[in-house]
Motif scaffolding. Structure first.
Motif, PDB file in Angstrom:
ATOM      1  N   TYR A  26       0.816  -1.209   0.000  1.00 38.15           N
ATOM      2  CA  TYR A  26       0.000   0.000   0.000  1.00 38.15           C
ATOM      3  C   TYR A  26       0.857   1.269   0.000  1.00 38.15           C
ATOM      4  CZ  TYR A  26      -4.096  -2.879   0.971  1.00 38.15           C
ATOM      5  OH  TYR A  26      -5.099  -3.798   0.882  1.00 38.15           O
ATOM      6  N   ASP A  27       2.008   1.236   0.658  1.00 35.87           N
ATOM      7  CA  ASP A  27       2.877   2.425   0.723  1.00 35.87           C
ATOM      8  C   ASP A  27       3.375   2.807  -0.671  1.00 35.87           C
ATOM      9  OD1 ASP A  27       2.556   2.576   3.448  1.00 35.87           O
ATOM     10  OD2 ASP A  27       4.337   1.363   3.878  1.00 35.87           O
ATOM     11  N   THR A  28       3.838   1.814  -1.424  1.00 34.19           N
ATOM     12  CA  THR A  28       4.326   2.095  -2.776  1.00 34.19           C
ATOM     13  C   THR A  28       3.198   2.582  -3.681  1.00 34.19           C
ATOM     14  OG1 THR A  28       5.994   0.369  -2.514  1.00 34.19           O
ATOM     15  CG2 THR A  28       5.553   1.123  -4.751  1.00 34.19           C
ATOM     16  N   PHE A  29       2.017   1.987  -3.537  1.00 31.08           N
ATOM     17  CA  PHE A  29       0.870   2.413  -4.333  1.00 31.08           C
ATOM     18  C   PHE A  29       0.541   3.882  -4.047  1.00 31.08           C
ATOM     19  CE2 PHE A  29      -3.720   3.141  -4.566  1.00 31.08           C
ATOM     20  CZ  PHE A  29      -3.951   2.860  -5.895  1.00 31.08           C
ATOM     21  N   THR A  30       0.547   4.260  -2.761  1.00 35.31           N
ATOM     22  CA  THR A  30       0.245   5.647  -2.389  1.00 35.31           C
ATOM     23  C   THR A  30       1.289   6.601  -2.939  1.00 35.31           C
ATOM     24  OG1 THR A  30      -0.784   4.855  -0.351  1.00 35.31           O
ATOM     25  CG2 THR A  30      -0.224   7.191  -0.443  1.00 35.31           C
ATOM     26  N   LYS A  31       2.554   6.223  -2.878  1.00 40.19           N
ATOM     27  CA  LYS A  31       3.621   7.084  -3.399  1.00 40.19           C
ATOM     28  C   LYS A  31       3.496   7.268  -4.905  1.00 40.19           C
ATOM     29  CE  LYS A  31       7.021   5.914   0.167  1.00 40.19           C
ATOM     30  NZ  LYS A  31       8.294   5.203   0.457  1.00 40.19           N
ATOM     31  N   GLU A  32       3.221   6.184  -5.631  1.00 35.38           N
ATOM     32  CA  GLU A  32       3.103   6.281  -7.083  1.00 35.38           C
ATOM     33  C   GLU A  32       1.876   7.097  -7.485  1.00 35.38           C
ATOM     34  OE1 GLU A  32       5.100   5.225  -9.565  1.00 35.38           O
ATOM     35  OE2 GLU A  32       6.561   4.703  -8.019  1.00 35.38           O
ATOM     36  N   PHE A  33       0.782   6.892  -6.791  1.00 31.64           N
ATOM     37  CA  PHE A  33      -0.435   7.655  -7.084  1.00 31.64           C
ATOM     38  C   PHE A  33      -0.214   9.146  -6.819  1.00 31.64           C
ATOM     39  CE2 PHE A  33      -4.542   9.434  -5.780  1.00 31.64           C
ATOM     40  CZ  PHE A  33      -5.311   9.122  -6.883  1.00 31.64           C
ATOM     41  N   ARG A  34       0.466   9.470  -5.728  1.00 29.17           N
ATOM     42  CA  ARG A  34       0.766  10.865  -5.387  1.00 29.17           C
ATOM     43  C   ARG A  34       1.725  11.484  -6.395  1.00 29.17           C
ATOM     44  NH1 ARG A  34       3.094  11.109   0.408  1.00 29.17           N
ATOM     45  NH2 ARG A  34       4.809  10.109  -0.692  1.00 29.17           N
ATOM     46  N   LYS A  35       2.704  10.713  -6.816  1.00 31.41           N
ATOM     47  CA  LYS A  35       3.671  11.210  -7.803  1.00 31.41           C
ATOM     48  C   LYS A  35       2.989  11.549  -9.119  1.00 31.41           C
ATOM     49  CE  LYS A  35       6.204   8.506 -10.311  1.00 31.41           C
ATOM     50  NZ  LYS A  35       7.164   7.481 -10.780  1.00 31.41           N
ATOM     51  N   GLU A  36       2.157  10.646  -9.624  1.00 33.84           N
ATOM     52  CA  GLU A  36       1.470  10.885 -10.897  1.00 33.84           C
ATOM     53  C   GLU A  36       0.501  12.063 -10.788  1.00 33.84           C
ATOM     54  OE1 GLU A  36       2.127   9.543 -13.774  1.00 33.84           O
ATOM     55  OE2 GLU A  36       3.682   8.282 -12.875  1.00 33.84           O
TER      56      GLU A  36
END
Length: 257
Positions: free
Chosen positions: A65-75
């Protein structure tokens, strides 16, 4: 006599059906713990050990979930910069994210302008596009660092020969949150309500008459929109201690927060 014969025949059929069932169903023996032998206990323990060893050897999968949140925030940040400035500004932000992806805190990870310029032009050359000049590149960085949204944080190097930049992640995330709430307000209450909502975000709190004048709306429409958002718990009504006199009456003024 006929009745006796019928009873005898029925009993014979029952006995024959029981024999057939006994032949079809195998014998089942239930062993209680006291009845089990030592050999049977060792077999059961061996089976338990093999199942445990099999479970330890299997790979277990779970969602990161942490990586998903970071990628979603980055995009979301890249999309925001691309819409506000242009695609080149979005590519600059994307490249900064790629250069600091292995660091813990992105907001404090500084990248020199020379390194960023070289890495960005490498990607542009690979895509067979026109390379950015140093002057144009610096203009983009200045624009993003001086913008109201504070997309980039600009700091001079220790030697004083250049500048280092970091992504102001907290500022962009706050703006994205506000834009998301504004889209919900516009969809639910309409563009006039969105105009009022943005004004209250800027001014913090205003009276009904002030809102009507600044938004250039009729007082009746302003009142309707305010109470629609108030009933939906999007606004808060605060009664101030100040009083305004109308002829011989004193009434408390109400402010919308």
């Amino acid at each position: 006599k006929k009745k006796k014969k019928k009873k005898v025949n029925q009993e014979k059929k029952r006995k024959s059906s029981k024999r057939d069932l006994s032949n079809m169903v195998p014998e089942i023996r239930i062993l209680y713990q006291n009845e089990t032998t030592e050999e049977q206990q060792t077999e059961v323990s061996a089976e338990v050990l093999t199942t445990q060893s099999d479970m330890q050897g299997d790979d277990l999968w779970c969602i990161d979930y942490d990586t998903f949140t970071k990628e979603f925030r980055k995009e979301a940040c890249i999309k925001f910069v691309s819409e506000k400035i242009d695609a080149t500004g979005g590519n600059i932000i994307r490249k900064i994210f790629e250069l600091v992806k292995h660091k813990k805190d992105i907001s404090t990870s500084l990248i020199s302008d020379d390194l960023l310029f070289q890495e960005l032009n490498k990607d542009i050359k690979e895509s067979n596009e026109k390379v950015l000049s140093k002057e144009l590149f610096n203009n983009y960085l200045d624009l993003m660092s001086k913008d109201k949204t504070n997309m980039l944080t600009k700091m001079s190097t220790a030697q004083g020969l250049g500048y280092e930049y970091a992504i102001n992640l907290a500022s962009m995330v706050d703006i994205l949150k506000q834009k998301h709430v504004e889209s919900i307000v516009c969809k639910k209450f309409g563009p006039m309500s969105l105009r009022i909502f943005r004004l209250l975000i800027m001014k913090k709190q205003l009276e009904q008459k002030q809102i009507s004048e600044l938004c250039m709306l009729a007082i009746n429409k302003t009142r309707d929109k305010l109470y629609q958002m108030l009933s939906g718990n999007y606004l808060h009504l605060q009664v101030s201690t100040d009083t305004v006199s109308y002829t011989h009456l004193t009434l408390p003024t109400k402010r919308i927060v």
